[in-house]
Motif scaffolding. Structure first.
Motif, PDB file in Angstrom:
ATOM      1  N   ALA A  52       0.826  -1.211   0.000  1.00  0.00           N
ATOM      2  CA  ALA A  52       0.000   0.000   0.000  1.00  0.00           C
ATOM      3  C   ALA A  52       0.861   1.261   0.000  1.00  0.00           C
ATOM      4  O   ALA A  52       0.571   2.227  -0.716  1.00  0.00           O
ATOM      5  N   SER A  53       1.927   1.268   0.794  1.00  0.00           N
ATOM      6  CA  SER A  53       2.785   2.462   0.860  1.00  0.00           C
ATOM      7  C   SER A  53       3.523   2.680  -0.456  1.00  0.00           C
ATOM      8  O   SER A  53       3.654   3.815  -0.926  1.00  0.00           O
ATOM      9  N   GLU A  54       4.032   1.596  -1.067  1.00  0.00           N
ATOM     10  CA  GLU A  54       4.691   1.712  -2.372  1.00  0.00           C
ATOM     11  C   GLU A  54       3.704   2.196  -3.437  1.00  0.00           C
ATOM     12  O   GLU A  54       4.065   3.007  -4.294  1.00  0.00           O
ATOM     13  N   TYR A  55       2.478   1.691  -3.354  1.00  0.00           N
ATOM     14  CA  TYR A  55       1.451   2.081  -4.321  1.00  0.00           C
ATOM     15  C   TYR A  55       1.216   3.587  -4.290  1.00  0.00           C
ATOM     16  O   TYR A  55       1.212   4.251  -5.331  1.00  0.00           O
ATOM     17  N   VAL A  56       1.035   4.141  -3.089  1.00  0.00           N
ATOM     18  CA  VAL A  56       0.785   5.574  -2.958  1.00  0.00           C
ATOM     19  C   VAL A  56       1.991   6.377  -3.439  1.00  0.00           C
ATOM     20  O   VAL A  56       1.851   7.390  -4.126  1.00  0.00           O
ATOM     21  N   GLN A  57       3.192   5.916  -3.102  1.00  0.00           N
ATOM     22  CA  GLN A  57       4.411   6.614  -3.527  1.00  0.00           C
ATOM     23  C   GLN A  57       4.529   6.636  -5.054  1.00  0.00           C
ATOM     24  O   GLN A  57       4.817   7.677  -5.651  1.00  0.00           O
ATOM     25  N   MET A  58       4.298   5.487  -5.682  1.00  0.00           N
ATOM     26  CA  MET A  58       4.428   5.398  -7.139  1.00  0.00           C
ATOM     27  C   MET A  58       3.335   6.179  -7.855  1.00  0.00           C
ATOM     28  O   MET A  58       3.600   6.870  -8.847  1.00  0.00           O
ATOM     29  N   TYR A  59       2.104   6.079  -7.343  1.00  0.00           N
ATOM     30  CA  TYR A  59       1.020   6.825  -7.969  1.00  0.00           C
ATOM     31  C   TYR A  59       1.248   8.325  -7.809  1.00  0.00           C
ATOM     32  O   TYR A  59       0.978   9.108  -8.729  1.00  0.00           O
ATOM     33  N   SER A  60       1.754   8.731  -6.652  1.00  0.00           N
ATOM     34  CA  SER A  60       2.070  10.149  -6.437  1.00  0.00           C
ATOM     35  C   SER A  60       3.150  10.610  -7.409  1.00  0.00           C
ATOM     36  O   SER A  60       3.066  11.708  -7.976  1.00  0.00           O
ATOM     37  N   ALA A  61       4.181   9.777  -7.601  1.00  0.00           N
ATOM     38  CA  ALA A  61       5.265  10.121  -8.534  1.00  0.00           C
ATOM     39  C   ALA A  61       4.730  10.258  -9.951  1.00  0.00           C
ATOM     40  O   ALA A  61       5.101  11.201 -10.688  1.00  0.00           O
ATOM     41  N   ILE A  62       3.848   9.337 -10.364  1.00  0.00           N
ATOM     42  CA  ILE A  62       3.283   9.399 -11.711  1.00  0.00           C
ATOM     43  C   ILE A  62       2.403  10.632 -11.860  1.00  0.00           C
ATOM     44  O   ILE A  62       2.408  11.289 -12.917  1.00  0.00           O
ATOM     45  N   THR A  63       1.656  10.982 -10.822  1.00  0.00           N
ATOM     46  CA  THR A  63       0.842  12.200 -10.871  1.00  0.00           C
ATOM     47  C   THR A  63       1.717  13.430 -11.067  1.00  0.00           C
ATOM     48  O   THR A  63       1.409  14.299 -11.889  1.00  0.00           O
ATOM     49  N   ILE A  64       2.814  13.509 -10.329  1.00  0.00           N
ATOM     50  CA  ILE A  64       3.742  14.642 -10.470  1.00  0.00           C
ATOM     51  C   ILE A  64       4.346  14.670 -11.868  1.00  0.00           C
ATOM     52  O   ILE A  64       4.458  15.735 -12.495  1.00  0.00           O
ATOM     53  N   ILE A  65       4.714  13.500 -12.384  1.00  0.00           N
ATOM     54  CA  ILE A  65       5.275  13.407 -13.744  1.00  0.00           C
ATOM     55  C   ILE A  65       4.282  13.936 -14.762  1.00  0.00           C
ATOM     56  O   ILE A  65       4.635  14.732 -15.651  1.00  0.00           O
ATOM     57  N   ILE A  66       3.026  13.521 -14.652  1.00  0.00           N
ATOM     58  CA  ILE A  66       2.008  13.966 -15.607  1.00  0.00           C
ATOM     59  C   ILE A  66       1.814  15.471 -15.531  1.00  0.00           C
ATOM     60  O   ILE A  66       1.758  16.159 -16.564  1.00  0.00           O
ATOM     61  N   ILE A  67       1.710  16.007 -14.326  1.00  0.00           N
ATOM     62  CA  ILE A  67       1.491  17.447 -14.173  1.00  0.00           C
ATOM     63  C   ILE A  67       2.646  18.234 -14.772  1.00  0.00           C
ATOM     64  O   ILE A  67       2.459  19.195 -15.531  1.00  0.00           O
ATOM     65  N   ILE A  68       3.876  17.819 -14.465  1.00  0.00           N
ATOM     66  CA  ILE A  68       5.052  18.525 -14.990  1.00  0.00           C
ATOM     67  C   ILE A  68       5.108  18.449 -16.517  1.00  0.00           C
ATOM     68  O   ILE A  68       5.320  19.454 -17.202  1.00  0.00           O
TER      69      ILE A  68
END
Length: 504
Positions: A52-68
């Protein structure tokens, strides 16, 4: 086949008209598939079997990547518009870029769904492929949309072309938006892979056929020479100089953000509010309502403006009010007791909202097209690619904001934990769709999602758009001045100038 000097003067050739508008169905099917389902794919398939913690970290990273990358791509759009304005090939101003963008984007799209390493390696691959997908689509998108205002300066012809193109664009959107959710539950990964392959191939073929057989409208020598003299700084000075373009861009940014937020909720909305098993079916019905409202609005728009002679700004006012009222209804809906049994009420509110949004969208498209004629009238420069790159720029910025809104409200409602469990089921029990659906049903639906979670979700996907629609209405109503009479006067004046230059 000789592709050089394929230009026309006068009326738009029928073959060009139909090839251009129908190809919108296939290119938008590919684009909307990625727009609607890429993050759902990441959320329920791509990240795979992680904690669960890895999932949130990876999804957060992908969200930041998309926004940037979306913000960067927004700034990249005017650059591409500048390149298109400067590079006039023998095969045409727009056709080469339509071709290059379509072929490369189709390849990248397939890779994005079929190459699936695990863990953080997937995040790295996602960043690379998403960057390439955005970059290659921009080539095609700027060129494709720049063709529309270049085909004619006649208000009625533009309205008809815009309506016809919007209808075919909607066909592509509804095809993927309606069919894919029906097939996805319990078999998401393969559904998305096959859809990516099919939509990419159709997109590529449609654009190749368009490039081979369409004609571009011949522009005046004066305008063409001014375009060739264009400097890089002119990408940004066009919006500084053109006050009506500036108003249109702000209005479109607010509208795009508002209108895309509910769509961004997509399967999440139906999975969490109605349950995993029926979520895809409910979205299918919802998409039919979306399609019906959009088609009817597109068909009625020419009747409103051409036959009934309703002034564009008056129509904009009526549809803005209607849309705002409908979103209030959408917000209140999920607080009805046993709301899942009153799904037709949701559909009624949605139909009204989508009908109003479609009319507003068509009006805003035509408004920004009129600013091109306004630019030629004021500065003797049309700048189709630059101005339409700014339209694309606003779409990308709106997409970044929409993605941020999606992330904030999914996280605020504590829904990532649920989607992580479903993702693990999808990856661990591939091929066992009945078991996946059974277990996922125990995590979703009104019996498992608490009231406070629904409130947070509804604020994000109903109240936020409502505020943005109100701001759009205020800005366009108070600042946009290019009504039908003023635009006709401008076009007439441009025609007189061309006649004077010809006589000289």
């Amino acid at each position: 086949m000789n592709l050089a000097n394929r230009t026309f003067e006068g009326d738009v050739p029928k073959l060009t008209k139909w090839l251009y508008t129908t190809s919108g169905a296939f290119r938008d099917a590919s684009y909307q598939f990625v727009s609607l389902f890429l993050l759902v794919f990441v959320q329920f398939c791509g990240l795979g079997n992680v904690t669960a913690s890895e999932y949130v970290q990876m999804y957060s990273a992908i969200t930041i990547i998309i926004i940037i990358l979306r913000i960067w791509d927004g700034f990249n759009d005017p650059i591409m518009g500048f390149i298109i304005e400067k590079c006039h090939f023998k095969t045409g101003k727009y056709r080469p870029w339509i071709f290059i963008g379509a072929v490369t984007n189709s390849i990248v799209c397939i890779c994005m769904f079929w190459i699936l390493p695990t863990g953080w390696a997937y995040v790295a691959c996602f960043a690379l492929f998403y960057f390439l997908w955005d970059f290659t689509y921009t080539m095609n998108d700027i060129a494709f949309w720049s063709v529309l205002p270049s085909l004619s300066s006649n208000e009625k012809v533009r309205a008809n072309l815009t309506t016809l193109l919007s209808i075919f664009v909607s066909v592509g959107t509804f095809a993927v938006g309606g069919i894919v959710p029906m097939l996805a539950s319990g078999n998401q990964e393969m559904t998305y892979k096959i859809t990516a392959l099919v939509t990419s191939i159709l997109f590529c073929l449609s654009q190749v056929i368009l490039v081979l057989f369409m004609k571009e409208r011949k522009v005046s020598d004066v305008v063409e020479k001014n375009d060739e003299k264009m400097k890089f700084k002119d990408i940004f000075t066009v919006i500084v100089k053109n006050d009506q373009l500036r108003v249109s861009i702000i209005g479109i940014l607010l509208y795009y953000t508002g209108s895309s937020v509910l769509v961004a909720a997509g399967l999440n909305y139906f999975y969490f509010n109605f349950g995993y098993q029926v979520g895809g079916t409910y979205q299918f019905y919802f998409t039919i309502v979306y399609a019906a409202a959009t088609f009817i609005a597109q068909l009625l728009y020419p009747l409103f403006v051409n036959k009934l002679k309703i002034k564009r700004m008056n129509l904009f006012t009526i549809c803005s009010i209607v849309t705002i009222v409908a979103y209030v209804g959408l917000f209140v809906y999920v607080f009805f007791p046993s709301y899942t049994t009153y799904f037709p009420i949701l559909c009624i509110f949605a139909f009204i909202a989508f009908f109003g949004q479609t009319i507003i969208s068509l009006i805003l498209y035509i408004m920004i097209q009129d600013t091109i004629d306004y630019n030629e009238y004021k500065f003797n420069e049309r700048r189709e690619s630059s101005i339409f790159s700014l339209r694309a720029f606003t779409a990308k910025i709106a997409s970044s904001i929409q993605q941020l809104i999606l992330y904030i409200f999914l996280a605020s409602a504590s829904l990532f934990t649920i989607s992580n469990k479903i993702a693990n089921l999808e990856r661990e029990f591939i091929g066992q769709s009945d078991y996946i659906i059974s277990e996922a049903n125990k995590l979703t639906g009104p019996q498992n999602i608490e009231l406070w979670q629904r409130i947070v979700f509804q604020v994000g996907f109903c109240i936020v758009p409502l505020v943005l629609f109100i701001l759009t209405f205020i800005i366009i109503k108070t600042k946009y001045k290019l009504d039908e009479n003023e635009h006709s006067r401008i076009v007439k004046e441009i025609g007189n100038r061309k006649n004077e230059n010809t006589s000289l």
